[in-house]
Design a protein around this motif. Structure first.
Motif, PDB file in Angstrom:
ATOM      1  N   PRO A 204      42.043 -14.943  55.852  1.00 65.08           N
ATOM      2  CA  PRO A 204      41.073 -15.885  56.438  1.00 65.08           C
ATOM      3  C   PRO A 204      41.750 -16.794  57.462  1.00 65.08           C
ATOM      4  O   PRO A 204      42.095 -17.938  57.188  1.00 65.08           O
ATOM      5  N   LYS A 205      41.912 -16.279  58.667  1.00 63.88           N
ATOM      6  CA  LYS A 205      42.517 -17.065  59.743  1.00 63.88           C
ATOM      7  C   LYS A 205      41.807 -16.746  61.035  1.00 63.88           C
ATOM      8  O   LYS A 205      41.097 -15.737  61.152  1.00 63.88           O
ATOM      9  N   SER A 206      42.000 -17.602  62.024  1.00 68.76           N
ATOM     10  CA  SER A 206      41.399 -17.405  63.338  1.00 68.76           C
ATOM     11  C   SER A 206      42.451 -16.910  64.316  1.00 68.76           C
ATOM     12  O   SER A 206      43.569 -17.435  64.368  1.00 68.76           O
ATOM     13  N   VAL A 207      42.090 -15.890  65.089  1.00 69.82           N
ATOM     14  CA  VAL A 207      43.001 -15.280  66.055  1.00 69.82           C
ATOM     15  C   VAL A 207      42.376 -15.349  67.440  1.00 69.82           C
ATOM     16  O   VAL A 207      41.215 -14.978  67.622  1.00 69.82           O
ATOM     17  N   THR A 208      43.138 -15.835  68.407  1.00 65.95           N
ATOM     18  CA  THR A 208      42.732 -15.792  69.809  1.00 65.95           C
ATOM     19  C   THR A 208      43.789 -15.022  70.581  1.00 65.95           C
ATOM     20  O   THR A 208      44.984 -15.323  70.482  1.00 65.95           O
ATOM     21  N   GLY A 209      43.369 -14.016  71.309  1.00 59.99           N
ATOM     22  CA  GLY A 209      44.337 -13.220  72.054  1.00 59.99           C
ATOM     23  C   GLY A 209      43.670 -12.352  73.099  1.00 59.99           C
ATOM     24  O   GLY A 209      42.443 -12.261  73.183  1.00 59.99           O
ATOM     25  N   ARG A 210      44.500 -11.699  73.898  1.00 55.89           N
ATOM     26  CA  ARG A 210      44.006 -10.785  74.926  1.00 55.89           C
ATOM     27  C   ARG A 210      43.710  -9.422  74.304  1.00 55.89           C
ATOM     28  O   ARG A 210      44.379  -8.999  73.371  1.00 55.89           O
ATOM     29  N   ILE A 239      44.412  -8.540  70.536  1.00 55.88           N
ATOM     30  CA  ILE A 239      43.267  -8.062  69.766  1.00 55.88           C
ATOM     31  C   ILE A 239      42.957  -6.634  70.208  1.00 55.88           C
ATOM     32  O   ILE A 239      42.762  -6.378  71.400  1.00 55.88           O
ATOM     33  N   LEU A 240      42.941  -5.731  69.257  1.00 60.16           N
ATOM     34  CA  LEU A 240      42.699  -4.320  69.534  1.00 60.16           C
ATOM     35  C   LEU A 240      41.213  -4.010  69.376  1.00 60.16           C
ATOM     36  O   LEU A 240      40.612  -4.306  68.339  1.00 60.16           O
ATOM     37  N   LEU A 241      40.612  -3.418  70.408  1.00 62.55           N
ATOM     38  CA  LEU A 241      39.225  -2.971  70.374  1.00 62.55           C
ATOM     39  C   LEU A 241      39.199  -1.462  70.139  1.00 62.55           C
ATOM     40  O   LEU A 241      39.860  -0.709  70.859  1.00 62.55           O
ATOM     41  N   ILE A 330      29.001  -6.435  76.387  1.00 64.29           N
ATOM     42  CA  ILE A 330      30.164  -6.185  77.239  1.00 64.29           C
ATOM     43  C   ILE A 330      31.252  -7.153  76.788  1.00 64.29           C
ATOM     44  O   ILE A 330      30.993  -8.343  76.598  1.00 64.29           O
ATOM     45  N   LEU A 331      32.476  -6.660  76.598  1.00 69.20           N
ATOM     46  CA  LEU A 331      33.569  -7.495  76.093  1.00 69.20           C
ATOM     47  C   LEU A 331      34.725  -7.549  77.085  1.00 69.20           C
ATOM     48  O   LEU A 331      34.934  -6.608  77.861  1.00 69.20           O
ATOM     49  N   PRO A 332      35.492  -8.631  77.081  1.00 67.39           N
ATOM     50  CA  PRO A 332      36.673  -8.704  77.944  1.00 67.39           C
ATOM     51  C   PRO A 332      37.672  -7.593  77.611  1.00 67.39           C
ATOM     52  O   PRO A 332      37.870  -7.263  76.432  1.00 67.39           O
ATOM     53  N   TYR A 333      38.294  -7.046  78.630  1.00 70.28           N
ATOM     54  CA  TYR A 333      39.358  -6.056  78.459  1.00 70.28           C
ATOM     55  C   TYR A 333      40.593  -6.610  79.167  1.00 70.28           C
ATOM     56  O   TYR A 333      40.684  -6.581  80.393  1.00 70.28           O
ATOM     57  N   GLY A 334      41.495  -7.161  78.381  1.00 67.45           N
ATOM     58  CA  GLY A 334      42.623  -7.897  78.945  1.00 67.45           C
ATOM     59  C   GLY A 334      42.337  -9.371  79.048  1.00 67.45           C
ATOM     60  O   GLY A 334      43.234 -10.168  79.302  1.00 67.45           O
ATOM     61  N   GLY A 335      41.082  -9.748  78.866  1.00 64.88           N
ATOM     62  CA  GLY A 335      40.707 -11.154  78.782  1.00 64.88           C
ATOM     63  C   GLY A 335      40.817 -11.626  77.344  1.00 64.88           C
ATOM     64  O   GLY A 335      41.287 -10.916  76.457  1.00 64.88           O
ATOM     65  N   SER A 336      40.338 -12.823  77.087  1.00 65.87           N
ATOM     66  CA  SER A 336      40.558 -13.466  75.793  1.00 65.87           C
ATOM     67  C   SER A 336      39.331 -13.375  74.889  1.00 65.87           C
ATOM     68  O   SER A 336      38.197 -13.536  75.335  1.00 65.87           O
ATOM     69  N   MET A 337      39.601 -13.121  73.600  1.00 72.80           N
ATOM     70  CA  MET A 337      38.578 -13.197  72.571  1.00 72.80           C
ATOM     71  C   MET A 337      39.129 -13.981  71.380  1.00 72.80           C
ATOM     72  O   MET A 337      40.344 -14.076  71.199  1.00 72.80           O
TER      73      MET A 337
END
Length: 351
Positions: A204-210, A239-241, A330-337
């Motif tokens: 249970p943690k929050s992750v922000t990444g490209r 973050i892996l999509l 549509i989601l960022p690709y190389g951007g931040s989520m």
């Protein structure tokens, strides 16, 4: 160790700007022009942008060199402020070698596409330019009575506003719409059903990444062709999509590919994995609702088990509406989520 790359987020377009609409894989507009023309009208209405077609946008059977020439021309043209793919396909891997990286680096602009366009998005990523995963004009703009609201919101964010949006579930989904040659395709959606709740795993943690990733069917081709950095640390903290296509690969095969990503060190490198709601039917394959639900559950279970085996510290969420599903974010690709395993919510930054 190289570490994560520095990526450029291309500037946004403004209403009145011109945007290129290309077919880097299959020229669907040449097969179903009525759907394409409705898509172009809706794109202009939703964004205020002017779509511009290129020689191979409607040319069925265009060579890889010719499709690459249109991409190079669009990226080189200062009047084009974004590039959108009409649809995916299965041979874009042969187009990539003919692309000129100096053109995209001298004037970066957003590229929107998914499925086979994972090839082009990954190529842009490795050259330091972020894009957006999703946005097929032929699939998500042209068919049906209107454009789904979550798709329209994320489309405008990717092309125009650059805002930060919460990625939510639209509560309904379809794997495939009406046959494009059926006149009903212009004013009816396909058969939609209620979605299942997203499944969360990991701490249970929050992750922000490209982000990086895409259609897993295509990712294995990219990795086999050696078109991704050898050192997995380029995904460190990212973050892996992951999503699957209308080829409807079995959950076992999906698991094998995810396992290969683990053996490559890619799962261990990331801090979160977002897996899409998979399609379970197509125009040609129509399983029962029970069989579709079983397919989705099997893939969810395999995803969570395999990712957890290689990276138990990763936040994992399965069932998110992106990739081969409608409505589509549509989601960022190389951007931040941001993937928040505490509140169990997701945000996407379209800057």
């Amino acid at each position: 160790m190289p570490g994560p790359p520095i990526l450029t987020s291309p500037p946004k377009a403004s209403p009145g700007d011109r945007v290129a609409v290309l077919s880097p894989s299959f020229a669907a507009p040449g097969f179903a022009p009525a759907v394409h023309e409705q898509a172009m009208a809706r794109l202009a209405d939703l964004t205020g942008l002017t779509p511009v077609e290129y020689p191979t946008t409607r040319r069925l059977g265009a060579s890889a060199r010719d499709r690459a020439a249109d991409l190079n021309s669009a990226f080189a043209d200062p009047e084009m402020r974004a590039v959108l793919a009409t649809i995916g396909g299965e041979d874009q891997i042969t187009v990539v070698p003919h692309l000129d990286p100096t053109l995209i680096l001298s004037d970066p602009k957003p590229f929107l596409g998914y499925s086979d366009n994972t090839n082009l998005l990954c190529w842009l990523w490795t050259h330091g330019v972020a894009g957006f995963y999703g946005g097929s004009t032929q699939v998500h703009l042209g068919p049906g009575p209107h454009v789904d609201e979550v798709h329209a919101r994320s489309l405008r964010a990717a092309l125009l506003t650059g805002e930060r949006l919460e990625v939510t579930d639209p509560d309904e989904s379809e794997d495939v719409g009406r046959d494009w040659l059926d006149p009903r395709a212009l004013h009816e959606f396909g058969d939609r059903e209620a979605t299942e709740p997203w499944e969360w795993a990991g701490p249970p943690k929050s992750v922000t990444g490209r982000t990086w990733g895409g259609c897993i069917d295509v990712l294995q081709w990219i990795l086999t062709a050696g078109r991704f950095p050898a050192d997995p640390s380029v995904l460190s903290g990212g973050i892996l999509l992951l999503e699957t296509s209308e080829e409807l690969i079995p959950a076992t095969e999906f698991g094998w590919i995810v396992r290969s990503l683990g053996e490559r060190g890619l799962l261990e490198a990331v801090d979160a994995v977002v897996v899409a709601r998979p399609p379970a039917s197509s125009l040609e394959v129509r399983p029962t609702k029970q069989a579709c639900a079983a397919h989705r559950q099997e893939q969810r279970d395999v995803a969570i088990e395999t990712i957890g085996r290689y990276n138990p510290d990763a936040v994992v969420v399965v069932g998110v509406p992106f990739g081969h599903t409608r409505p589509q974010w549509i989601l960022p690709y190389g951007g931040s989520m941001t993937v928040d395993g505490v509140s169990r919510r997701i945000w996407a930054d379209y800057a």
